[in-house]
Design an enzyme around this catalytic site. Structure first.
Site, PDB file in Angstrom:
ATOM      1  N   HIS A 101       0.824  -1.208   0.000  1.00 61.65           N
ATOM      2  CA  HIS A 101       0.000   0.000   0.000  1.00 61.65           C
ATOM      3  C   HIS A 101       0.856   1.256   0.000  1.00 61.65           C
ATOM      4  O   HIS A 101       2.031   1.228   0.361  1.00 61.65           O
ATOM      5  CB  HIS A 101      -0.931   0.020   1.219  1.00 61.65           C
ATOM      6  CG  HIS A 101      -0.214   0.131   2.537  1.00 61.65           C
ATOM      7  ND1 HIS A 101       0.498  -0.912   3.095  1.00 61.65           N
ATOM      8  CD2 HIS A 101      -0.076   1.176   3.400  1.00 61.65           C
ATOM      9  CE1 HIS A 101       1.034  -0.517   4.244  1.00 61.65           C
ATOM     10  NE2 HIS A 101       0.711   0.749   4.450  1.00 61.65           N
ATOM     11  N   ASP A 103       0.470   4.974   1.875  1.00 61.04           N
ATOM     12  CA  ASP A 103      -0.280   5.400   3.058  1.00 61.04           C
ATOM     13  C   ASP A 103      -1.431   6.338   2.720  1.00 61.04           C
ATOM     14  O   ASP A 103      -1.266   7.336   2.000  1.00 61.04           O
ATOM     15  CB  ASP A 103       0.652   6.093   4.054  1.00 61.04           C
ATOM     16  CG  ASP A 103       1.502   5.108   4.835  1.00 61.04           C
ATOM     17  OD1 ASP A 103       1.059   3.960   5.027  1.00 61.04           O
ATOM     18  OD2 ASP A 103       2.615   5.485   5.254  1.00 61.04           O
ATOM     19  N   HIS A 258       4.712   0.152   0.250  1.00 63.32           N
ATOM     20  CA  HIS A 258       5.485  -0.630   1.214  1.00 63.32           C
ATOM     21  C   HIS A 258       4.632  -1.747   1.798  1.00 63.32           C
ATOM     22  O   HIS A 258       3.403  -1.749   1.679  1.00 63.32           O
ATOM     23  CB  HIS A 258       6.065   0.254   2.328  1.00 63.32           C
ATOM     24  CG  HIS A 258       5.042   1.026   3.100  1.00 63.32           C
ATOM     25  ND1 HIS A 258       4.464   2.188   2.626  1.00 63.32           N
ATOM     26  CD2 HIS A 258       4.494   0.820   4.327  1.00 63.32           C
ATOM     27  CE1 HIS A 258       3.604   2.659   3.504  1.00 63.32           C
ATOM     28  NE2 HIS A 258       3.595   1.845   4.548  1.00 63.32           N
ATOM     29  N   ARG A 273       4.810   6.408  13.877  1.00 65.21           N
ATOM     30  CA  ARG A 273       4.717   7.014  12.551  1.00 65.21           C
ATOM     31  C   ARG A 273       4.273   8.468  12.646  1.00 65.21           C
ATOM     32  O   ARG A 273       3.370   8.806  13.418  1.00 65.21           O
ATOM     33  CB  ARG A 273       3.703   6.239  11.696  1.00 65.21           C
ATOM     34  CG  ARG A 273       3.701   6.638  10.235  1.00 65.21           C
ATOM     35  CD  ARG A 273       2.642   5.873   9.463  1.00 65.21           C
ATOM     36  NE  ARG A 273       1.333   6.523   9.516  1.00 65.21           N
ATOM     37  CZ  ARG A 273       0.240   6.063   8.908  1.00 65.21           C
ATOM     38  NH1 ARG A 273       0.292   4.924   8.226  1.00 65.21           N
ATOM     39  NH2 ARG A 273      -0.897   6.705   8.985  1.00 65.21           N
TER      40      ARG A 273
END
Length: 302
Positions: A101, A103, A258, A273
């Protein structure tokens, strides 16, 4: 390229990725170091800075603000940290991003940059794969590039978990996380090929949040998605990062996908994150992405 006289930047794969040593990240970094690091991110798509054990959430978010305005932690998930921009990616709470995907593409302004700081690592496993979606587009056969140029896709956070993760469905903590993830449904129409706003590259914009390719029937949609995803994730197009304590990764979310490999059983893995706000993607003809359901203005920092 050198950021400082004591900094070393080492390319780690032919397609993307660079390792940086000898650099101390923080909110008070000199402007020229930030500018050089940003240039390295645009060039290599993924940069991992070693030895950043000194960072806490405050220092993490403070440094990332030097790259641009921050998003909130997530459109639907509350980070629960003192720093509102920090999202814990915690395996014990069902957050295992084990599918390809980019983000937050289900909103109309996906993040420009994503940063990830290793907090707790398992003794084995837990690597992250990254793919270069600009290189994937460039290496497509000419006919497939032409086809992709005109395609649009619908992205949503209410995706088919069983299909994207190759299992029967979410259970336990994973089910609770998925329920929170879809508490507010977002749907956005994006061009399959967007123009990178800083480099001018054409990149493929797909991944697990794509629910369908617009204008084609269900099976054709699935086939087209599988076709282009297969090109994105060719072995020649990816790098596998093995995390070490103190690692701090930053990648260009506009030009990568990723996949966090969930091969560590029930062992804990916790990453923090922080993401930099992005802009509305633009197709090669200048047409902008459009939100269909859900208002992500608060998340995107506007």
């Amino acid at each position: 390229m050198s950021i400082t006289t004591t900094t070393d930047i080492r390319r780690v794969a032919g397609s993307l990725g660079a390792e940086v040593t000898g650099l101390r990240l923080g909110p008070d970094m000199p402007d020229h170091e930030v500018a050089s690091l940003r240039a390295a991110i645009l060039e290599h798509k993924l940069v991992v800075v070693r030895g950043q054990d000194h960072l806490d959430d405050h220092g993490h978010a403070g440094f990332v603000r030097r790259l641009g305005a921050l998003t909130t932690a997530h459109p639907t998930i509350t980070g629960g940290q003192a720093e509102a921009a920090v999202l814990p990616v915690d395996s014990e709470h069902g957050n295992k991003a084990n599918s390809w995907h980019t983000d937050v593409t289900f909103v109309d302004r996906p993040p420009a940059f994503t940063t990830l700081r290793a907090v707790v690592l398992p003794p084995f496993g837990g690597d992250t794969l990254f793919a270069n979606t600009a290189r994937a587009y460039t290496n497509l056969p000419a006919g497939l590039r032409t086809l992709a140029d005109g395609l649009w896709a619908e992205h949503s956070n209410d995706y088919d978990y069983a299909t994207t993760h190759g299992v029967e469905g979410p259970t336990g903590a994973t089910a609770d996380y998925h329920q929170e993830f879809t508490a507010t449904v977002y749907r956005t129409h994006h061009p399959v090929v967007r123009v990178h706003p800083e480099t001018g590259e054409r990149v493929l914009q797909l991944g697990q949040f794509v629910s369908r390719i617009l204008g084609v029937n269900g099976q054709d949609s699935r086939d087209l998605l599988a076709l282009y995803q297969r090109h994105i994730t060719r072995q020649e197009n990816i790098v596998r990062w093995r995390w070490a304590p103190g690692d701090f990764a930053v990648w260009d979310n506009r030009a990568t996908q990723h996949y966090a490999v969930a091969d560590y059983g029930d062992l804990p893995r916790r990453m923090h994150r922080v993401t930099v706000a992005g802009d509305v993607p633009v197709s090669i003809t200048g047409e902008r992405s459009r939100a269909v359901e859900g208002d992500a203005a608060a998340y995107a920092g506007s």
